[in-house]
Design a protein around this motif. Structure first.
Motif, PDB file in Angstrom:
ATOM      1  N   TYR A   1       0.798  -1.145   0.225  1.00  0.00           N
ATOM      2  CA  TYR A   1       0.056  -0.209   0.095  1.00  0.00           C
ATOM      3  C   TYR A   1       0.924   1.041  -0.119  1.00  0.00           C
ATOM      4  O   TYR A   1       1.856   1.264   0.563  1.00  0.00           O
ATOM      5  CB  TYR A   1      -0.825   0.136   1.267  1.00  0.00           C
ATOM      6  CG  TYR A   1      -1.708  -1.128   1.157  1.00  0.00           C
ATOM      7  CD1 TYR A   1      -3.171  -1.019   0.697  1.00  0.00           C
ATOM      8  CD2 TYR A   1      -1.429  -2.488   1.889  1.00  0.00           C
ATOM      9  CE1 TYR A   1      -3.691  -2.184   0.853  1.00  0.00           C
ATOM     10  CE2 TYR A   1      -2.222  -3.596   1.858  1.00  0.00           C
ATOM     11  CZ  TYR A   1      -3.489  -3.497   1.401  1.00  0.00           C
ATOM     12  OH  TYR A   1      -4.228  -4.564   1.345  1.00  0.00           O
ATOM     13  N   ILE A   2       0.314   2.147  -0.945  1.00  0.00           N
ATOM     14  CA  ILE A   2       1.232   3.245  -0.860  1.00  0.00           C
ATOM     15  C   ILE A   2       0.806   4.556   0.031  1.00  0.00           C
ATOM     16  O   ILE A   2      -0.467   4.875  -0.124  1.00  0.00           O
ATOM     17  CB  ILE A   2       1.276   4.128  -2.449  1.00  0.00           C
ATOM     18  CG1 ILE A   2       1.833   3.104  -3.168  1.00  0.00           C
ATOM     19  CG2 ILE A   2       1.786   5.280  -2.331  1.00  0.00           C
ATOM     20  CD1 ILE A   2       1.603   3.436  -4.781  1.00  0.00           C
ATOM     21  N   ALA A   3       1.576   5.032   1.245  1.00  0.00           N
ATOM     22  CA  ALA A   3       1.242   5.918   1.872  1.00  0.00           C
ATOM     23  C   ALA A   3       1.571   7.315   1.524  1.00  0.00           C
ATOM     24  O   ALA A   3       2.710   7.332   1.431  1.00  0.00           O
ATOM     25  CB  ALA A   3       1.611   5.629   3.277  1.00  0.00           C
ATOM     26  N   LEU A   4       0.398   8.240   1.188  1.00  0.00           N
ATOM     27  CA  LEU A   4       0.949   9.534   1.087  1.00  0.00           C
ATOM     28  C   LEU A   4       1.590  10.024   2.334  1.00  0.00           C
ATOM     29  O   LEU A   4       0.914  10.376   3.147  1.00  0.00           O
ATOM     30  CB  LEU A   4      -0.212  10.400   0.574  1.00  0.00           C
ATOM     31  CG  LEU A   4      -0.220  11.889   0.551  1.00  0.00           C
ATOM     32  CD1 LEU A   4       0.854  12.265  -0.663  1.00  0.00           C
ATOM     33  CD2 LEU A   4      -1.309  12.638   0.451  1.00  0.00           C
ATOM     34  N   ASP A   5       2.776  10.294   2.344  1.00  0.00           N
ATOM     35  CA  ASP A   5       3.571  10.830   3.738  1.00  0.00           C
ATOM     36  C   ASP A   5       3.595  12.170   3.892  1.00  0.00           C
ATOM     37  O   ASP A   5       3.831  12.949   2.860  1.00  0.00           O
ATOM     38  CB  ASP A   5       5.182  10.388   3.542  1.00  0.00           C
ATOM     39  CG  ASP A   5       5.638  10.425   4.885  1.00  0.00           C
ATOM     40  OD1 ASP A   5       5.211   9.949   5.830  1.00  0.00           O
ATOM     41  OD2 ASP A   5       6.877  10.790   4.927  1.00  0.00           O
ATOM     42  N   ILE A   6       2.819  12.685   4.896  1.00  0.00           N
ATOM     43  CA  ILE A   6       2.870  13.985   5.248  1.00  0.00           C
ATOM     44  C   ILE A   6       3.450  14.407   6.748  1.00  0.00           C
ATOM     45  O   ILE A   6       3.163  13.835   7.755  1.00  0.00           O
ATOM     46  CB  ILE A   6       1.297  14.471   5.359  1.00  0.00           C
ATOM     47  CG1 ILE A   6       0.566  14.437   4.131  1.00  0.00           C
ATOM     48  CG2 ILE A   6       1.055  15.820   6.023  1.00  0.00           C
ATOM     49  CD1 ILE A   6      -0.582  14.774   4.102  1.00  0.00           C
ATOM     50  N   GLY A   7       4.610  15.308   6.766  1.00  0.00           N
ATOM     51  CA  GLY A   7       5.256  15.622   8.042  1.00  0.00           C
ATOM     52  C   GLY A   7       4.807  16.833   8.307  1.00  0.00           C
ATOM     53  O   GLY A   7       3.876  17.639   7.668  1.00  0.00           O
ATOM     54  N   PRO A   8       5.566  17.507   9.078  1.00  0.00           N
ATOM     55  CA  PRO A   8       4.873  18.897   9.882  1.00  0.00           C
ATOM     56  C   PRO A   8       5.498  19.800   8.958  1.00  0.00           C
ATOM     57  O   PRO A   8       6.520  19.805   7.805  1.00  0.00           O
ATOM     58  CB  PRO A   8       5.961  18.996  11.040  1.00  0.00           C
ATOM     59  CG  PRO A   8       6.663  17.785  11.281  1.00  0.00           C
ATOM     60  CD  PRO A   8       6.534  16.835  10.064  1.00  0.00           C
ATOM     61  N   THR A   9       4.872  20.965   8.995  1.00  0.00           N
ATOM     62  CA  THR A   9       4.992  22.133   8.097  1.00  0.00           C
ATOM     63  C   THR A   9       6.439  22.635   8.105  1.00  0.00           C
ATOM     64  O   THR A   9       6.826  23.412   7.564  1.00  0.00           O
ATOM     65  CB  THR A   9       3.956  23.138   8.249  1.00  0.00           C
ATOM     66  OG1 THR A   9       4.059  23.737   9.543  1.00  0.00           O
ATOM     67  CG2 THR A   9       2.529  22.872   7.935  1.00  0.00           C
ATOM     68  N   GLY A  10       7.145  22.487   9.504  1.00  0.00           N
ATOM     69  CA  GLY A  10       8.198  23.025   9.786  1.00  0.00           C
ATOM     70  C   GLY A  10       7.943  24.622  10.505  1.00  0.00           C
ATOM     71  O   GLY A  10       9.076  25.138  11.338  1.00  0.00           O
ATOM     72  N   LYS A  11       6.801  24.907  10.729  1.00  0.00           N
ATOM     73  CA  LYS A  11       6.197  26.185  11.580  1.00  0.00           C
ATOM     74  C   LYS A  11       5.593  25.871  12.756  1.00  0.00           C
ATOM     75  O   LYS A  11       4.644  24.735  12.650  1.00  0.00           O
ATOM     76  CB  LYS A  11       5.478  27.082  10.528  1.00  0.00           C
ATOM     77  CG  LYS A  11       6.098  27.372   9.139  1.00  0.00           C
ATOM     78  CD  LYS A  11       6.921  28.427   9.163  1.00  0.00           C
ATOM     79  CE  LYS A  11       6.356  29.776   9.264  1.00  0.00           C
ATOM     80  NZ  LYS A  11       7.199  30.744   9.139  1.00  0.00           N
ATOM     81  N   LEU A  12       5.664  26.792  13.528  1.00  0.00           N
ATOM     82  CA  LEU A  12       4.943  26.202  14.997  1.00  0.00           C
ATOM     83  C   LEU A  12       3.468  27.372  14.693  1.00  0.00           C
ATOM     84  O   LEU A  12       3.473  28.499  14.419  1.00  0.00           O
ATOM     85  CB  LEU A  12       5.609  26.739  15.922  1.00  0.00           C
ATOM     86  CG  LEU A  12       4.951  26.067  17.461  1.00  0.00           C
ATOM     87  CD1 LEU A  12       4.917  24.875  17.289  1.00  0.00           C
ATOM     88  CD2 LEU A  12       5.773  26.683  18.452  1.00  0.00           C
ATOM     89  N   LEU A  13       2.680  26.705  15.163  1.00  0.00           N
ATOM     90  CA  LEU A  13       1.152  27.048  15.270  1.00  0.00           C
ATOM     91  C   LEU A  13       0.998  28.499  15.961  1.00  0.00           C
ATOM     92  O   LEU A  13       1.541  28.618  16.851  1.00  0.00           O
ATOM     93  CB  LEU A  13       0.068  26.319  15.190  1.00  0.00           C
ATOM     94  CG  LEU A  13      -0.556  25.716  13.682  1.00  0.00           C
ATOM     95  CD1 LEU A  13       0.848  24.818  13.091  1.00  0.00           C
ATOM     96  CD2 LEU A  13      -1.559  24.937  13.806  1.00  0.00           C
ATOM     97  N   LYS A  14       0.189  29.435  15.605  1.00  0.00           N
ATOM     98  CA  LYS A  14      -0.066  30.545  16.601  1.00  0.00           C
ATOM     99  C   LYS A  14      -0.896  29.928  17.693  1.00  0.00           C
ATOM    100  O   LYS A  14      -1.708  28.653  17.711  1.00  0.00           O
ATOM    101  CB  LYS A  14      -1.253  31.468  15.850  1.00  0.00           C
ATOM    102  CG  LYS A  14      -0.524  32.437  14.951  1.00  0.00           C
ATOM    103  CD  LYS A  14      -1.604  33.405  14.177  1.00  0.00           C
ATOM    104  CE  LYS A  14      -0.913  34.231  13.291  1.00  0.00           C
ATOM    105  NZ  LYS A  14      -1.760  35.011  12.364  1.00  0.00           N
ATOM    106  N   PRO A  15      -0.885  30.409  18.961  1.00  0.00           N
ATOM    107  CA  PRO A  15      -0.153  31.771  19.304  1.00  0.00           C
ATOM    108  C   PRO A  15       1.038  31.686  19.573  1.00  0.00           C
ATOM    109  O   PRO A  15       1.988  32.831  19.664  1.00  0.00           O
ATOM    110  CB  PRO A  15      -1.010  32.317  20.520  1.00  0.00           C
ATOM    111  CG  PRO A  15      -1.386  30.851  21.117  1.00  0.00           C
ATOM    112  CD  PRO A  15      -1.722  29.820  20.094  1.00  0.00           C
ATOM    113  N   MET A  16       1.846  30.308  19.783  1.00  0.00           N
ATOM    114  CA  MET A  16       3.347  30.329  19.823  1.00  0.00           C
ATOM    115  C   MET A  16       3.983  30.965  18.803  1.00  0.00           C
ATOM    116  O   MET A  16       5.107  31.630  18.785  1.00  0.00           O
ATOM    117  CB  MET A  16       3.509  28.869  20.567  1.00  0.00           C
ATOM    118  CG  MET A  16       3.199  28.694  21.803  1.00  0.00           C
ATOM    119  SD  MET A  16       3.353  30.177  23.196  1.00  0.00           S
ATOM    120  CE  MET A  16       3.348  29.531  24.625  1.00  0.00           C
ATOM    121  N   GLY A  17       3.648  30.233  17.697  1.00  0.00           N
ATOM    122  CA  GLY A  17       4.312  30.404  16.314  1.00  0.00           C
ATOM    123  C   GLY A  17       3.508  31.625  15.578  1.00  0.00           C
ATOM    124  O   GLY A  17       2.783  32.387  16.028  1.00  0.00           O
TER     125      GLY A  17
END
Lengths: 868, 267
Positions: A102-118
């Motif tokens: 099975y082919i898994a579409l691999d998704i990692g983090p954006t590399g940014k932190l979300l608001k309100p911290m980022g």
């Protein structure tokens, strides 16, 4: 024909692939080079990578798209992801594994932190993930694998993006460190609660740790989860050896640990950084020697925040839900809502947390405001400063959906009832976003006046929820508290209802407890006794005011008496210094008496030695006569006496020459917040709010401010005084909530773009507020345009800018330039440690704030001239 | 647990020679206890060979960096570490919460947080120093992007090359600020040369580009190395506490910083 992966996972061992980045580095990927570019530059190497794992026996293998998102690939994201899926297809074909890989579409983090911290907004994060999901699904991936998530909020964004943009199965694995925490504080339990609520098909952990260190985390995941658990560890911990990153667990040892992990109940196993096809091959050999055994998950009712869970019912300790964030019957709170005073609202939350609440109810519904907008804002602020799970309380489905979408966890949702229309509008939201729903035992026919009627409605709610796929564990029934003053039997009906919810329905219950006493005097007496009775009848959660002592005393005593307070830790923590009301009164009288004697210059010793025992009444009489000239006959003697006493002591204390020096002033000068608030309450009995501000609050701050300017006091003392003044001010404001408050003028404060060092700005803010200015705080990292727009829109005549880094002073200059152009009557004060008078002049500022008090002085100056 | 130097916290809070009152000390103690629970220190570094082929140009990890200050810092080094450390987002959360309830606590968290990441980075660098000493190398002082004439833009390269988000959880904002805020990135040079023993010789001798040149900050990067301020030693950029350079406190006490007069933390 390939079976759907969901028909296999949880019924047999399923194996994932291993490391990608570490293998590509072996093949020549340079440090800092983006691995996804190899989909276009070196497609054969990527096919080769997949073939390694397919030949080793992996069932699920990942496309080379971990970091593929528009932040990193602005121009060719589609091309990169499309190529990745096609290379995976090609590899599967070459390996002859068309039927069972099975082919898994691999998704990692954006590399940014979300608001309100980022600085990435939740909605933007969803869209960034959505884009990748759409491409991957279009190209024929078999499932979506979201992995290496180390922030629960970002994980939620990714899951929502996947669920909203494709019909593929969604798996997710998060990163926990050795202490079992995600980077932003999430735990295995809190992550499971939220992710299962969102409807993921499998969840687990990957990366960060080697298999051995992961064992305790796997145990917790398996215990908490109801969906299959996936585990993809690193090959140990990374080490830098001669410039190369190496991992220390070899394939054989890896396989040994993975066998243990499989025995714990994980059913999907693979590897992450540093693992190779050989690791996976050994792992498969080791694990398939075990008979497959699907774990049997236990049902439990759990809500969560980003980092905490609260378990409801099922033998867990009863849950306290703080009711104070609610405008009903609270003038000051309504005023805060209308004035958009979010800090006040959030502070209500913090106080309840300190008082012992486990969950906070959040209700901001009032006619004059946009509820959806405000609920969203309050919720986001609350979850940025406190870790308690929240109960979203609204009858507006639009507001509810928006709040549920942005909530960082699995919320308690208040509420539905047995009315068909309500259930059909709310249950779809619960199904989509997850949550535990409060079901009120009433319907189109009104509130049944018997327990039988309420139980019947409870059953209807369970059944309808089930038709939406919402299990009974995610429904808590409100047995309904109706005041005994209108029906003396109503408490009995309520108690019977909650008992039967527990015993007959096997469910959990909730009550808004204090309704029971509506219309009676001494309500806390009725409330607290009823509360204890309800707990004894099986109440699972109570919506109460945790700041009310009687209620918390009932709760803590109940828990201590029913073996729900281990080692009486809670009880002893709260009441080890408990004093009976009699004792408290007599101590207060004694303290008052000794102050009076002090003020008279008589020590208690003197009196004793002269052999004249002092009667309380005698000294009281003296104090009233001698000192309370300004307190009026009706106010308690205690007030007059203490005020008199402190004025005497402060004169010889600090050598201040001012004739007037109140207890409040002293509390502020010494930086004592609680005494300052108490002294203010006391002073309000005899003085107007405005007099207190002008005669006590501001003069005390002035004394501290001058000491600071002269260098005899240090920043911490100034800050403590500011805290105390703020506490006093809060009390004053509370008393003035009826009358329109006068402001000396509006001031905008902002830390300029690029700068996040905002402590200086915050100090100036509190000082300005204490001095009666209305501060519009735009926060930190604020673009010039925002500052200019706000100044124009609200016609603000003074803007304070701060910058603490040399690199951001240019942005300050730009802000000043734009302000001068577009709002010429606006004065600008600048401050921050890199600022000098010269430089402030050079960039065109009107005032150089050399220290925290300077801006206040400047504002006062403008105010006097009528320029604000 | 990260060992914090009480004196450094006092210094950030503005105390110099006098000792704070017991009340202030008690507040600091309470805050530090919460911080120790909230801290999640992480560190990651990799070693790369260094080449300096042209004046002011340093080549490392595929980067070609023009900076007089870095050139001097890494002169004579055949390899250098790219280093990243953080004490985690928990500290930012404490700061954020305290901003609502107590400025006093907010400033303590700021001060002790700065000390915490410094102290953690020092302890990690010590490990590197020990392992390098085994092969005869000594370490130069840490040198961070944004310090002296070394562009802040290098933060993006650190993020990419060290995969900081993955290994440390350090992310960058659009304006290149690190989140968590109590984080450090730095180059650490390794040399076999016998160094002067004075870290100041390898640090930028500017505190504040604005002060040195009177130019705007943008224009001011790339100050001539010999242009000294009226300070006595190699000061740090006092305000960029998160990115400041490791220094010898005895020689370069904050009191010698020429910005001392206006420094927020000293008031």
């Amino acid at each position: 024909m390939r079976k759907n992966i969901l028909d296999r996972l949880g019924k047999e061992w399923i194996f994932f692939d291993g490391g990608t980045g570490s293998i590509l580095q072996e093949k020549g990927l340079q440090p800092g080079e983006l691995p996804e570019t190899w989909n276009l530059l070196h497609p054969e190497e990527i096919i080769d990578l997949h073939l390694g794992y397919l030949n080793a026996g992996s069932h699920i293998f990942n496309t080379n798209t971990f970091g593929a998102n528009r932040l990193k690939f602005q121009d060719n994201l589609d091309e990169i992801v499309t190529a990745a899926v096609n290379l995976a297809k090609e590899a599967r074909k070459r390996s002859g594994r068309e039927e069972d890989a099975y082919i898994a579409l691999d998704i990692g983090p954006t590399g940014k932190l979300l608001k309100p911290m980022g600085d990435l907004s939740f909605d933007d994060a969803v869209e960034i993930f959505a884009e990748v999901v759409r491409i991957g699904a279009r190209e024929g991936a078999d499932l979506v694998l979201i992995e290496t998530m180390n922030d629960s909020y970002e994980a939620k964004a990714a899951v929502l993006a996947a669920k909203e943009n494709c019909d593929l199965p969604v798996f997710i694995t998060c990163v926990f460190d050795a202490s079992g925490k995600m980077l932003t504080g999430g735990t295995p339990e809190s992550a499971v609660a939220m992710l299962e609520g969102l409807g993921v098909d499998a969840l687990g952990t990957n990366c960060s740790l080697g298999p051995e260190q992961m064992i305790p985390i796997v145990e917790r995941l398996v215990k908490a989860a109801h969906v299959p658990v996936l585990v993809n560890p690193n090959a140990g911990l990374p080490k830098s050896v001669e410039g190369r990153t190496v991992y220390d667990v070899d394939p054989e040892a890896f396989a040994g640990f993975m066998k243990t992990i499989a025995e714990l109940g994980a059913v999907g196993l693979g590897g992450c950084c540093g693992t190779t096809p050989q690791h996976i091959k050994n792992e498969i050999e080791a694990v398939t020697s075990l008979p497959f055994r699907a774990p049997k998950p236990e049902a439990h009712t759990v809500i969560s925040s980003f980092s905490q869970v609260a378990e409801i019912g099922g033998g867990a300790k009863p849950v306290i839900i703080g009711e104070r964030i609610n405008p009903t019957g609270k003038k000051r709170f309504k005023q805060a809502l209308v004035e958009h005073d979010i800090d006040y609202i959030v502070d209500q939350g913090l106080q309840q947390e300190d008082a012992g609440a486990h969950v906070l109810d959040v209700n901001v519904g009032t006619p004059e405001i946009d509820e959806a907008e405000l609920l969203d804002e309050v919720l986001i602020r609350l979850q940025s400063v406190l870790a308690l799970p929240l109960q979203i309380d609204t009858s507006d489905p639009v507001a509810m959906e928006r709040a549920l979408r942005h909530y960082n966890g699995k919320a308690l949702i208040n509420s539905v009832n047995g009315k068909e229309e309500v259930m059909h509008s709310v249950f779809p939201l619960v199904k989509k976003y997850g949550g535990v729903i409060v079901g009120l035992a009433l319907d189109e026919g009104g509130i049944p006046d018997t327990a039988d009627g309420r139980i019947a409605i409870a059953k209807k709610i369970y059944d309808t929820a089930a038709s939406y796929g919402i299990p009974k564990e995610d429904v808590v029934i409100d047995g309904l508290c109706m005041t005994i003053s209108s029906d003396p039997r109503s408490a009995l009906v309520t108690l019977e209802t909650i008992r039967r919810i527990r015993d007959e329905l096997g469910g959990s219950s909730i009550l808004g407890v204090s309704n029971i006493s509506f219309g009676l005097p001494a309500r806390e007496l009725v409330n607290s006794y009823f509360f204890a009775m309800a707990l004894q009848n099986g109440l699972s959660c109570a919506i109460i005011n945790p700041n009310n002592q009687a209620m918390m005393q009932a709760y803590r005593s109940f828990c201590a008496l029913t073996a729900q307070d281990e080692n009486f830790q809670d009880f002893i923590g709260a009441y080890q210094n408990y004093k009976t009301p009699d004792k408290r009164v007599s101590e207060a009288v004694d303290a008052c008496r000794s102050r009076v004697l002090n003020a008279l210059g008589i020590s208690a010793g003197d009196l004793k030695s002269s052999g004249s025992p002092l009667g309380g009444n005698v000294s009281f009489g003296a104090s009233n006569g001698g000192f309370s000239g300004n307190s009026g006959g009706s106010s308690a003697g205690q007030n007059g006496a203490t005020r008199g006493a402190s004025s005497a002591s402060s004169q010889d204390g600090n050598g201040n020459t001012q004739g007037y020096h109140s207890k409040l002033m002293e509390a502020i000068e010494r930086g004592m917040a609680k005494p300052a608030a108490d002294a203010t309450k006391e002073a309000l009995l005899t003085k107007s709010a405005l007099d207190i501000i002008n005669q006590d609050l501001v003069p005390a701050l002035d004394i501290v401010g001058k000491g600071f300017e002269k260098g005899t006091l240090f920043l911490p003392q100034l800050l403590m005084a500011a805290d105390a003044a703020k506490a006093a001010f809060t009390v004053v404001k509370e008393s003035m909530s009826d009358s329109q408050q006068e402001s000396k003028g509006k001031v905008i404060l902002a830390t300029v773009k690029g700068d996040i060092h905002d402590i200086g700005k915050n100090i100036v803010k509190v000082l300005l507020e204490n001095y009666g200015y209305d501060v519009i705080d735009l926060g930190k990292d604020v673009p010039p345009e925002t500052i200019v727009e706000t100044a124009i829109q609200q016609d603000v005549k003074l803007v304070g800018l701060s910058a603490l880094m040399t690199t951001t002073v240019v942005n300050m200059e730009e802000t000043i330039k734009q302000l001068h152009e577009k709002k010429p009557d606006c004065k600008i004060a600048v401050g921050g440690a890199v600022m000098t008078k010269d430089y402030a002049d050079k960039i065109g500022a009107d005032c150089y704030g050399s220290d925290a008090m300077a801006t206040v002085r400047y504002a006062d100056e403008l105010c006097e001239k009528g320029l604000l | 647990m990260i060992e914090l130097r009480q004196k450094e916290i006092y210094r950030f809070l503005g105390y110099q020679k006098i000792t704070p009152s017991p009340e202030v000390d008690e507040r600091i103690k309470e805050c530090v206890e919460k911080m120790q629970k909230a801290a999640a220190p992480r560190c990651f570094y990799r070693s790369f060979s260094v080449k300096q082929t042209a004046p002011d140009i340093t080549e490392i990890a595929g980067l070609s960096i023009k900076s007089k200050n870095l050139y001097k810092n890494l002169e004579g080094c055949d390899h250098a570490y790219m280093f990243a450390a953080t004490v985690g987002i928990g500290i930012d959360m404490l700061i954020k919460r305290s901003e609502l309830t107590s400025l006093m606590e907010a400033s303590i968290y700021q001060a002790a947080g700065a000390e915490m990441v410094e102290s953690f980075a020092d302890s990690e660098v010590k490990k590197i120093r020990e392992s390098e000493a085994a092969s005869g190398y000594t370490l130069r002082p840490r040198f961070s992007p944004g310090y002296g004439d070394l562009p802040l833009a290098l933060q993006s390269d650190f993020a990419r090359i060290l995969d900081m988000q993955k290994w440390c959880g350090i992310t960058l904002t659009e304006t290149l600020l690190m989140v968590p805020s109590k984080s450090i990135t730095a180059f650490i040079g390794c040399t076999k040369k016998t160094d002067s023993g004075n870290d100041g010789d390898y640090l930028a001798k500017v505190i504040n580009p604005l002060e040195a040149t009177g130019l705007s900050a943008g224009e001011a990067s790339g100050i001539p190395d010999n242009q000294e301020c009226n300070s006595l030693g190699p000061d740090m950029i006092e305000t960029e506490v998160d990115n400041k350079i490791q220094h010898n406190p005895d020689k370069t006490s904050c009191t010698l910083c020429s910005k001392a007069k206006d420094c927020l933390y000293r008031k």
